[in-house]
Scaffold this active site. Structure first.
Site, PDB file in Angstrom:
ATOM      1  N   CYS A 102      -8.377  -6.049 -17.081  1.00 12.70           N
ATOM      2  CA  CYS A 102      -9.638  -6.010 -17.792  1.00 12.70           C
ATOM      3  C   CYS A 102     -10.697  -6.412 -17.028  1.00 12.70           C
ATOM      4  O   CYS A 102     -11.856  -5.881 -16.926  1.00 12.70           O
ATOM      5  CB  CYS A 102      -9.366  -6.966 -19.042  1.00 12.70           C
ATOM      6  SG  CYS A 102     -10.807  -6.796 -20.300  1.00 12.70           S
ATOM      7  N   CYS A 210      14.713 -18.953 -10.629  1.00 15.30           N
ATOM      8  CA  CYS A 210      16.013 -18.718 -11.312  1.00 15.30           C
ATOM      9  C   CYS A 210      16.628 -17.731 -10.110  1.00 15.30           C
ATOM     10  O   CYS A 210      17.913 -18.161  -9.545  1.00 15.30           O
ATOM     11  CB  CYS A 210      16.258 -18.184 -12.633  1.00 15.30           C
ATOM     12  SG  CYS A 210      15.976 -19.599 -13.733  1.00 15.30           S
TER      13      CYS A 210
END
Length: 249
Positions: A102, A210
């Protein structure tokens, strides 16, 4: 496709069906940080996001409010519906990607890179407007392939340790890993302040952490694989309350 996704979600392990925010497993002192906006360190980013939204910070003459009006009235529930389908790209997009897109489309607005302070701040400010509302993924069949891909990535073993997300966060959720409780990995509070980071970070930062933890090569920021995983996790967490901006150990 919808029937397949329903069957997939119904077959999740009991730990995932009996859903529990990792907030409930934190120490009382850490819970208190999240509960009190006066002490929640993530609110510093929210304040910066509010200034960027209104145009008080950033490019002169540019503000998100000029299109969307006040965030308190135009943004409630928005963060709870992402990732969503982006017609321009013909692909799913996450909230941070939408905000960056945007601004890129607005003349005079400086670009915001992934994990940059400005993008995290705006994401936290928009996310705050949905705090307490239920996660409500769009009922859009165009998202079904991404959700299915995210489910497959979540279950896929990876890295030198040959571990999957599901092995930790479904099969062993609630158990201890060192001094920490293994959470169910619900994306209810992102972007969030992590005490380990001493800063605010996105879900993609956590996923990268992770992956490197199991000695796997992480995807680049903004990669469609991360958006697919988020789409699956949000579907898996549908109905749970948004906590943005959360605090975690």
């Amino acid at each position: 496709m919808k029937r397949c996704l329903l069957m997939l979600l119904c077959c999740l392990p009991a730990a995932a069906q009996q859903r529990r925010s990792s907030f409930e497993d934190m120490a009382r002192e850490t819970q208190a940080l999240q509960r009190d906006d006066a002490t929640n360190p993530a609110m510093l980013w929210v304040q910066e996001g509010e200034a960027l939204w209104s145009g008080a910070a950033g490019a002169a003459g540019f503000s998100c409010a000029s299109c969307h009006s006040a965030a308190e009235t135009s943004m409630p529930g928005v963060a709870a519906r992402y990732p969503a389908w982006d017609d321009a790209r013909g692909a799913p997009i996450d909230l941070a990607g939408r905000i960056a897109q945007c601004r890129a489309e607005r003349q005079g607005a400086p670009p915001l890179d992934r994990e940059s302070p400005g993008l995290l701040a705006l994401s936290a400010y928009v996310g705050l407007q949905s705090r307490g509302l239920p996660i409500a993924p769009p009922d859009d069949p165009r998202l079904a392939p991404a959700v299915a891909e995210g489910a497959a990535l979540y279950a896929e073993r990876r890295g030198q340790l040959d571990l999957s997300c599901a092995q930790c966060h479904d099969d062993n959720a609630g158990r201890r890993l060192g001094s920490s409780t293994i959470p169910q990995a619900h994306p209810t509070g992102y972007p969030l302040y992590r005490l380990e980071w001493q800063g605010l970070g996105s879900l993609q930062r956590r996923l990268r952490g992770c992956m490197t933890g199991v000695r796997a090569e992480p995807f680049r920021y903004g990669a469609p694989e991360y958006i697919a995983i988020e789409a699956f996790l949000m579907r898996r967490a549908a109905g749970m309350a948004m906590e943005t901006p959360a605090v975690r150990p």
